[in-house]
Structure formats: C-alpha cells, structure tokens
Design an enzyme around this catalytic site. Structure first.
Site, PDB file in Angstrom:
ATOM      1  N   PHE A  27       0.854  -1.192   0.000  1.00 51.46           N
ATOM      2  CA  PHE A  27       0.000   0.000   0.000  1.00 51.46           C
ATOM      3  C   PHE A  27       0.895   1.250   0.000  1.00 51.46           C
ATOM      4  O   PHE A  27       1.843   1.336   0.774  1.00 51.46           O
ATOM      5  CB  PHE A  27      -0.896  -0.024   1.241  1.00 51.46           C
ATOM      6  CG  PHE A  27      -1.992   0.996   1.219  1.00 51.46           C
ATOM      7  CD1 PHE A  27      -3.171   0.744   0.543  1.00 51.46           C
ATOM      8  CD2 PHE A  27      -1.845   2.203   1.871  1.00 51.46           C
ATOM      9  CE1 PHE A  27      -4.194   1.679   0.528  1.00 51.46           C
ATOM     10  CE2 PHE A  27      -2.865   3.150   1.856  1.00 51.46           C
ATOM     11  CZ  PHE A  27      -4.038   2.887   1.177  1.00 51.46           C
TER      12      PHE A  27
ATOM     13  N   ASP B 183       2.032  -5.062   8.609  1.00 46.02           N
ATOM     14  CA  ASP B 183       0.835  -4.235   8.525  1.00 46.02           C
ATOM     15  C   ASP B 183      -0.369  -5.170   8.380  1.00 46.02           C
ATOM     16  O   ASP B 183      -0.445  -5.950   7.418  1.00 46.02           O
ATOM     17  CB  ASP B 183       0.936  -3.282   7.324  1.00 46.02           C
ATOM     18  CG  ASP B 183      -0.201  -2.261   7.313  1.00 46.02           C
ATOM     19  OD1 ASP B 183      -1.292  -2.594   7.804  1.00 46.02           O
ATOM     20  OD2 ASP B 183       0.006  -1.155   6.782  1.00 46.02           O
TER      21      ASP B 183
ATOM     22  N   TYR C  64     -10.760   0.967  10.747  1.00 48.41           N
ATOM     23  CA  TYR C  64     -12.011   1.268  10.036  1.00 48.41           C
ATOM     24  C   TYR C  64     -12.322   0.307   8.892  1.00 48.41           C
ATOM     25  O   TYR C  64     -13.307   0.475   8.199  1.00 48.41           O
ATOM     26  CB  TYR C  64     -11.994   2.709   9.499  1.00 48.41           C
ATOM     27  CG  TYR C  64     -10.799   3.079   8.638  1.00 48.41           C
ATOM     28  CD1 TYR C  64     -10.727   2.676   7.313  1.00 48.41           C
ATOM     29  CD2 TYR C  64      -9.762   3.830   9.146  1.00 48.41           C
ATOM     30  CE1 TYR C  64      -9.636   3.001   6.528  1.00 48.41           C
ATOM     31  CE2 TYR C  64      -8.667   4.171   8.370  1.00 48.41           C
ATOM     32  CZ  TYR C  64      -8.604   3.754   7.058  1.00 48.41           C
ATOM     33  OH  TYR C  64      -7.526   4.070   6.302  1.00 48.41           O
ATOM     34  N   LYS C  65     -11.491  -0.717   8.706  1.00 48.38           N
ATOM     35  CA  LYS C  65     -11.779  -1.693   7.646  1.00 48.38           C
ATOM     36  C   LYS C  65     -12.597  -2.836   8.261  1.00 48.38           C
ATOM     37  O   LYS C  65     -13.744  -2.634   8.623  1.00 48.38           O
ATOM     38  CB  LYS C  65     -10.469  -2.136   7.014  1.00 48.38           C
ATOM     39  CG  LYS C  65      -9.810  -0.977   6.249  1.00 48.38           C
ATOM     40  CD  LYS C  65      -8.448  -1.285   5.699  1.00 48.38           C
ATOM     41  CE  LYS C  65      -7.928  -0.067   4.926  1.00 48.38           C
ATOM     42  NZ  LYS C  65      -6.483  -0.117   4.718  1.00 48.38           N
TER      43      LYS C  65
HETATM   44  C1  LIG Z   1      -5.874   1.022   4.510  1.00 46.15           C
HETATM   45  C2  LIG Z   1      -4.405   0.924   4.684  1.00 46.15           C
HETATM   46  C3  LIG Z   1      -3.697   1.946   5.302  1.00 46.15           C
HETATM   47  C4  LIG Z   1      -4.426   3.184   5.729  1.00 46.15           C
HETATM   48  O1  LIG Z   1      -3.628   4.095   6.383  1.00 46.15           O
HETATM   49  P1  LIG Z   1      -4.302   5.374   7.044  1.00 46.15           P
HETATM   50  O2  LIG Z   1      -3.232   5.978   7.820  1.00 46.15           O
HETATM   51  O3  LIG Z   1      -5.474   4.910   7.843  1.00 46.15           O
HETATM   52  O4  LIG Z   1      -4.797   6.243   5.941  1.00 46.15           O
HETATM   53  C5  LIG Z   1      -2.339   1.777   5.482  1.00 46.15           C
HETATM   54  N1  LIG Z   1      -1.705   0.649   5.065  1.00 46.15           N
HETATM   55  C6  LIG Z   1      -2.372  -0.339   4.444  1.00 46.15           C
HETATM   56  C7  LIG Z   1      -1.649  -1.562   4.009  1.00 46.15           C
HETATM   57  C8  LIG Z   1      -3.738  -0.227   4.226  1.00 46.15           C
HETATM   58  O5  LIG Z   1      -4.397  -1.200   3.602  1.00 46.15           O
END
Ligand SMILES: *Cc1c(COP(=O)(O)O)cnc(C)c1O
Length: 421
Positions: free
Chosen positions: A127, A196, A221-222
């Site tokens: 990501f 992560d 939030y997922k």
């Molecule tokens: C959704 C996601 C994020 C989100 O990061 P935020 O700081 O909440 O915007 C980070 N890393 C991964 C791998 C994700 O899937």
C-alpha cells in the site's frame, strides 16, 4: 452449476447468520467494500451520542477518570489482541495506520542502528502510504528502501537487511503471506519484521505471538468496523517491549504523565506508543466496531469467520467463472486458501472502473484499484463474513453478469472518475 437455491441452502446452514443483525445495512445495498470502510454497527450511534451528551456534556473533565477515558487505548487494545493472536497489554489503539507505521518502523530501525544492515525491504505492490513513510524515513536515517516482488522472498533477506516491512494481506490482490514462515526466515537472517495488518485484523486469523513477529500495526475502520478514520492499533512483541524507541515521545507515552516533569521517561511496554491526548469519541466508535467482531467468539471466533469467509470467496470465484466466462475477467486473488485474505480481485483489460461504477449504481458496492505495468486494472470485492450471506454473493455476480452482458458499463456516466476510488 451452482444455483440460487444452493446459495440459499448455505445461508440456512450458516451458524454466523445472526451476526448480520448487529449492523445498519441500507436497504437494497450489497456491501462488498468492508475492506475499505466497514459498515455502521447498530450500537454505534447511541454509544457515540452517550459519550458526547453524557460523558462530555455532563461529566466534563471528570470523565477522564469516571468514564474510563484515560485507559481506553489499552482497554480497546486488549480487545484487538484477542483478534490478532496477541496477549492482553500488548496492543494500544491510537493514531492512524500511517502514523503507527512511522513509529514502529522508527523503533525497528533504531534496533539495527550501528550495524552494517542498511536495507529496508518491502513489496513494490505494498500500500503506497507504507512505502511513502518508509521512503522518507530511510532517507532521513541513512537506510535504503528496496522494493521487491513477493517471489524474491526469502532469498533477499541477507546480512545487509535491517527490516522487512510487509503487509500481511495485499490490499490490491488479496494475496496473503505466511507470517510465521517469513518471520522465521527473517529472524534466521538477523532481520526485524514489521507487519501491517490493515487487511487482516478482523478478516483472517492472525497469530502474532505464535509467529514471533516483532512489530505490527493495523487499521480500525476496515474489517474492524470502527468508523471513518477510526484509531488504528500498534503491537510490539514482549521481547522488545522495554527496549524500543518511540520517536513521537509525547506526554501520553510517559511513565507518569501527570507528574508533569520536564524530562521524558518512557512508559514500559506498548503504552509508550501513545503520543498525545486521545480521540475519545472516535475510540468509542471503534469499540462498537470491535464488539461486532468479538460477537463471533461464542460461535468459534476468528476461525469460524475464516471458514465462512473462505466459503464466500470460493463461491464468488466459482460463480464468476461459471456465469461470467467469456467476459474478459481474470482472477487475481490466489486460489489456494492459505494464500488468500477475505477479498476477491478480478482484473480486466478494459472498463474495470466503469463496471464497478455500474455495479454501485445497482447497489452492489465494491471498488476499483488502478493497475500497473504488471497487471491490468482491478475490480475489488471484499467479502465480510459478519454481514454477508451466500445469496448476497449470488446476487452480486448476477448484477455483474447483467452489467457485462448489457454493456451498461459503457455509459458515459460510469466512465467519469471520482476523486475517491
Ligand atoms: C488502509 C491501509 C492503510 C491506511 O492508512 P491510514 O493511515 O489509515 O490512511 C495503510 N496501510 C495499508 C496496508 C492499508 O491497507
């Protein structure tokens, strides 16, 4: 061929079926985007209103003590711990995933400072925020970020590598790493691991302690249904808990914040990862989300959710292949159960974005992720076992088939891009 009646029979036998009643799902919507933003728990609006009107409105400053505000990051952390194979006291809920990644990566690099290990390894397909955080931190701290393909593991783990930073379930393909095997290979090479869990927590069983991982972070939030921008979480293995450096050394991570001393003395353990005053209203929303996942515990918990998730994703794949054959869709997500998270991703040379938009117009909410030089554009469908049934999968694929057969997706209104995809 699988039929609608087969799907209904699967719903009738589903031991987790009642868990859906915990959510406010809009009429006429099939929600296949819980991997991006989980749905609203029915308990959340009243609980958030109570925190605002009663705890804030009436309790005022007293609520830090009387309403349990002060310990909320740890108390919710203990709930997350039950979902990710960690022990009580090892997790805090705080900050965003991006900020938590900054903190844990900094800690991991500090452990390798003064050695000849100057590489941070991550996946090219990770990501982007993870890569962006790592890129600038490596630049600041004299490390080099090296991006690889998953197939290069574990061979790339040499004595030049300081940290291996991976996302357990890939956001775009749904591919899942073997955390235990990769962590063992990393440790054998002297490499510290940062995981992560953004697409894992609440989606697949995670065994942080059993895997002997070093650091982990994840998203609220997922699949944890904590609400838009909900606080994220951080975990650290007990063997590092009293040695690590927290770069954002704010007063909430101090051993005794209310002594107001001029010098920083870090709290022991993961509480050190707190920085400043916590977002209490948002944490209250997150707790409602966590409780929706923990509600599966009497029915077998994450293992039972995983069984249903695999059945849902298997069914989705089978129906797409049986019913949408010849429409140019290719399966991107690994077929093997051990290599798959809780989503199914399909690629298509043309029209992926527009097909997703046409589905959304029909109430089937999935999302789109842009392709790259290795892969065409992707239609992404997150299948959350807490609130989806087998008939929902049937109906989703039926809509997908209709969108493709009718060429509905070619309409201009489905081809104009929005800011958030
Ligand atoms: C959704 C996601 C994020 C989100 O990061 P935020 O700081 O909440 O915007 C980070 N890393 C991964 C791998 C994700 O899937």
């Amino acid at each position: 061929m699988t039929t609608l009646d087969d799907c209904r029979a699967l719903d009738a036998q589903d031991p987790l079926r009642a868990l859906r009643d915990q959510f406010m799902l809009p009429e006429g919507v099939i929600y296949l985007d819980g991997n991006s933003l989980g749905v609203l728990p029915k308990a959340a609006p009243a609980r958030i209103a109570e925190v605002v009107a009663k705890e804030w409105g009436e309790g005022l400053i007293r609520s830090w003590n009387t309403a349990g505000w002060f310990d909320l990051p740890q108390r919710l952390g203990d709930k997350v711990a039950r979902l990710v194979g960690a022990a009580p006291g090892e997790v805090v809920c705080t900050d965003s995933t991006s900020i938590n990644l900054y903190k844990v990566l900094f800690s991991a690099l500090s452990q390798q400072a003064g050695t000849d290990r100057k590489l941070v390894i991550s996946e090219r397909s990770n990501f982007p925020t993870d890569l962006y955080i790592a890129e600038s931190m490596c630049r600041e701290r004299g490390f080099t970020l090296k991006l690889i393909d998953a197939s290069e593991l574990p061979a790339v783990l040499t004595d030049e590598v300081a940290v291996l930073m991976l996302t357990h379930v890939n956001y775009r393909t749904g591919a899942m790493h073997d955390m235990k095997a990769i962590t063992a290979a990393a440790h054998a090479a002297g490499v510290i691991t940062v995981w992560d869990l953004a697409h894992s927590a609440g989606a697949v069983p995670v065994a942080l302690n059993e895997s002997k991982a070093d650091y982990a972070i994840g998203c609220g939030y997922k699949y944890l249904n904590g609400g838009p921008g909900a606080p994220a979480f951080a975990w650290i293995h007990a063997r590092h808990a009293d040695k690590f450096v927290q770069p954002l050394s704010g007063w909430w991570g101090h051993a005794a914040p209310f002594e107001f001393t001029p010098h920083y003395r870090p709290a022991s353990g993961v509480a050190r990862y707190l920085c400043g005053t916590q977002p209490i209203v948002a944490l209250a929303g997150l707790e409602c989300g966590l409780d929706t996942v923990l509600a599966a515990e009497p029915h077998g918990g994450m293992a039972a959710l995983r069984t249903k998730s695999l059945a849902l994703t298997d069914l989705f794949i089978r129906l797409v292949e049986e019913r949408c054959a010849g429409h140019g869709l290719s399966l991107v997500t690994p077929r093997a159960h051990a290599g798959r998270g809780s989503q199914v991703c399909l690629s298509r040379e043309e029209g992926a974005y527009a097909i997703v938009q046409a589905l959304i117009a029909r109430g089937v909410i999935g999302d789109y992720r842009a392709g790259d030089d290795q892969m065409p554009d992707i239609l992404r469908f997150g299948l959350t076992p807490l609130y989806l049934g087998f008939e929902d999968v049937w109906n989703s694929v039926e809509h997908l088939l209709q969108v493709l057969e009718s060429h509905e997706w070619q309409r201009p209104e489905f081809n104009a891009k929005n800011a958030v995809t």
